[in-house]
Design a protein around this motif. Structure first.
Motif, PDB file in Angstrom:
ATOM      1  N   PRO A 150       0.795  -1.232   0.000  1.00  0.00           N
ATOM      2  CA  PRO A 150       0.000   0.000   0.000  1.00  0.00           C
ATOM      3  C   PRO A 150       0.825   1.279   0.000  1.00  0.00           C
ATOM      4  N   SER A 151       1.912   1.305   0.773  1.00  0.00           N
ATOM      5  CA  SER A 151       2.726   2.523   0.833  1.00  0.00           C
ATOM      6  C   SER A 151       3.411   2.801  -0.501  1.00  0.00           C
ATOM      7  N   ASP A 152       3.889   1.750  -1.166  1.00  0.00           N
ATOM      8  CA  ASP A 152       4.529   1.926  -2.473  1.00  0.00           C
ATOM      9  C   ASP A 152       3.509   2.376  -3.509  1.00  0.00           C
ATOM     10  N   LEU A 153       2.298   1.825  -3.430  1.00  0.00           N
ATOM     11  CA  LEU A 153       1.244   2.234  -4.358  1.00  0.00           C
ATOM     12  C   LEU A 153       0.859   3.691  -4.128  1.00  0.00           C
ATOM     13  N   ASP A 154       0.742   4.085  -2.871  1.00  0.00           N
ATOM     14  CA  ASP A 154       0.386   5.465  -2.554  1.00  0.00           C
ATOM     15  C   ASP A 154       1.385   6.447  -3.153  1.00  0.00           C
ATOM     16  N   ALA A 155       2.653   6.065  -3.152  1.00  0.00           N
ATOM     17  CA  ALA A 155       3.693   6.960  -3.666  1.00  0.00           C
ATOM     18  C   ALA A 155       3.590   7.158  -5.170  1.00  0.00           C
ATOM     19  N   LEU A 156       2.940   6.217  -5.858  1.00  0.00           N
ATOM     20  CA  LEU A 156       2.853   6.288  -7.317  1.00  0.00           C
ATOM     21  C   LEU A 156       1.543   6.878  -7.821  1.00  0.00           C
ATOM     22  N   LEU A 157       0.537   6.967  -6.945  1.00  0.00           N
ATOM     23  CA  LEU A 157      -0.764   7.477  -7.369  1.00  0.00           C
ATOM     24  C   LEU A 157      -0.942   8.917  -6.918  1.00  0.00           C
ATOM     25  N   PRO A 158      -0.898   9.862  -7.849  1.00  0.00           N
ATOM     26  CA  PRO A 158      -1.064  11.272  -7.452  1.00  0.00           C
ATOM     27  C   PRO A 158      -2.464  11.529  -6.926  1.00  0.00           C
ATOM     28  N   PRO A 159      -2.594  12.242  -5.804  1.00  0.00           N
ATOM     29  CA  PRO A 159      -3.918  12.469  -5.208  1.00  0.00           C
ATOM     30  C   PRO A 159      -4.832  13.304  -6.097  1.00  0.00           C
ATOM     31  N   GLY A 160      -4.244  14.100  -6.980  1.00  0.00           N
ATOM     32  CA  GLY A 160      -5.053  14.968  -7.831  1.00  0.00           C
ATOM     33  C   GLY A 160      -5.700  14.283  -9.007  1.00  0.00           C
ATOM     34  N   GLY A 161      -5.365  13.021  -9.247  1.00  0.00           N
ATOM     35  CA  GLY A 161      -5.944  12.306 -10.385  1.00  0.00           C
ATOM     36  C   GLY A 161      -4.881  11.771 -11.312  1.00  0.00           C
ATOM     37  N   LEU A 162      -5.254  10.768 -12.087  1.00  0.00           N
ATOM     38  CA  LEU A 162      -4.345  10.093 -13.007  1.00  0.00           C
ATOM     39  C   LEU A 162      -4.518  10.645 -14.417  1.00  0.00           C
ATOM     40  N   SER A 163      -3.454  10.574 -15.185  1.00  0.00           N
ATOM     41  CA  SER A 163      -3.513  11.054 -16.567  1.00  0.00           C
ATOM     42  C   SER A 163      -4.312  10.081 -17.429  1.00  0.00           C
ATOM     43  N   ALA A 164      -4.836  10.570 -18.531  1.00  0.00           N
ATOM     44  CA  ALA A 164      -5.646   9.747 -19.434  1.00  0.00           C
ATOM     45  C   ALA A 164      -4.953   9.608 -20.779  1.00  0.00           C
ATOM     46  N   MET A 165      -5.000   8.394 -21.337  1.00  0.00           N
ATOM     47  CA  MET A 165      -4.528   8.168 -22.706  1.00  0.00           C
ATOM     48  C   MET A 165      -5.693   8.108 -23.686  1.00  0.00           C
ATOM     49  N   THR A 166      -6.852   7.688 -23.190  1.00  0.00           N
ATOM     50  CA  THR A 166      -8.065   7.631 -24.007  1.00  0.00           C
ATOM     51  C   THR A 166      -9.239   8.066 -23.124  1.00  0.00           C
TER      52      THR A 166
END
Length: 255
Positions: A150-166
């Motif tokens: 969970p801690s490693d995942l938290d570090a990779l997921l920005p709280p403001g939202g994820l980028s979109a490709m489609t």
């Protein structure tokens, strides 16, 4: 703390530009990196002197990668059993389904494709070994992210939202975490047009001798061939392929 050497960083920045472009001029390099032309010229002279870059024959102001980089890459690949074993297994899976098969690893918040075996169909997925994509938009990436603490995942997921490709990319962090929960429960991940609207993928985990998920394998196909029957068959094949590759890496499933 040891000090990084700016000149070395800039030289590596130059070399990494060639991951996306086979040929570049000194002017293009200077513009892309925002460096003075005199600085770029000095770095290029040094890289050419060591043959890490070479001038394109007939076009001396154009540069391409040199042989030492291939030798370094080959030495790395030679030490990485995963690449050799994955190529063999991916070929078997691709032969069974006649669709593109990939094996990828996690690099930060991205995935990098180590192996690709193409479909023989005239309409097929466009991808390449070494390509980097946002992990949250791909089946292999979702599978790898679902295996993190969970801690490693938290570090990779920005709280403001994820980028979109489609338009179908999952950008809401809470929705994405729910997707990862589903993947952990089901053992497979799906890219439902999230990295390419015309393509669907299904992925499964590849584990090493310690049981750690070190890579993921996927079957990818154009949406025109993605039927419920095909999806079920490709899910079976990619799961079997991932288990076969894991076994080659020393993994033994719990009894």
């Amino acid at each position: 703390m040891p000090r990084v050497v700016p000149a070395v960083i800039r030289a590596l920045d130059i070399l990494e530009l060639f991951l996306d472009q086979p040929r570049l001029s000194a002017r293009e390099i200077a513009e892309r990196l925002g460096l003075p032309r005199t600085t770029v010229h000095e770095l290029l002279v040094t890289l050419v002197a060591r043959s890490y870059l070479i001038s394109v024959p007939g076009q001396p102001v154009q540069f391409r990668l040199g042989m030492p980089l291939f030798q370094l890459g080959a030495a790395f690949a030679g030490q990485l059993d995963l690449v050799r074993e994955a190529q063999d297994v991916a070929q078997d899976v691709a032969a069974a389904c006649d669709e593109a098969v990939h094996v990828a690893v996690l690099s930060g918040a991205d995935v990098i494709y180590l192996v690709k075996v193409d479909s023989t169909h005239p309409v097929r997925m466009v991808s390449a070994v070494g390509r980097r994509l946002p992990a949250h938009c791909t089946a292999v990436g979702k599978m790898l992210l679902s295996s993190l603490d969970p801690s490693d995942l938290d570090a990779l997921l920005p709280p403001g939202g994820l980028s979109a490709m489609t338009p179908d990319s999952i950008t809401d962090p809470d929705r994405f975490r729910a997707e990862l929960d589903r993947i952990r429960a089901e053992g497979v991940a799906v890219d439902d047009g999230e990295s390419d609207s015309a393509v669907r993928c299904v992925g499964a985990p590849v584990r090493d001798h310690t049981g750690k998920t070190v890579a993921a394998m996927s079957v990818s196909a154009p949406i025109i061939r993605w039927t419920p029957t095909a999806h079920a068959e490709w899910t079976r094949l990619v799961c079997e392929g991932a288990v076969a590759l894991s076994t080659r890496l020393g993994y033994r499933a719990p009894r």
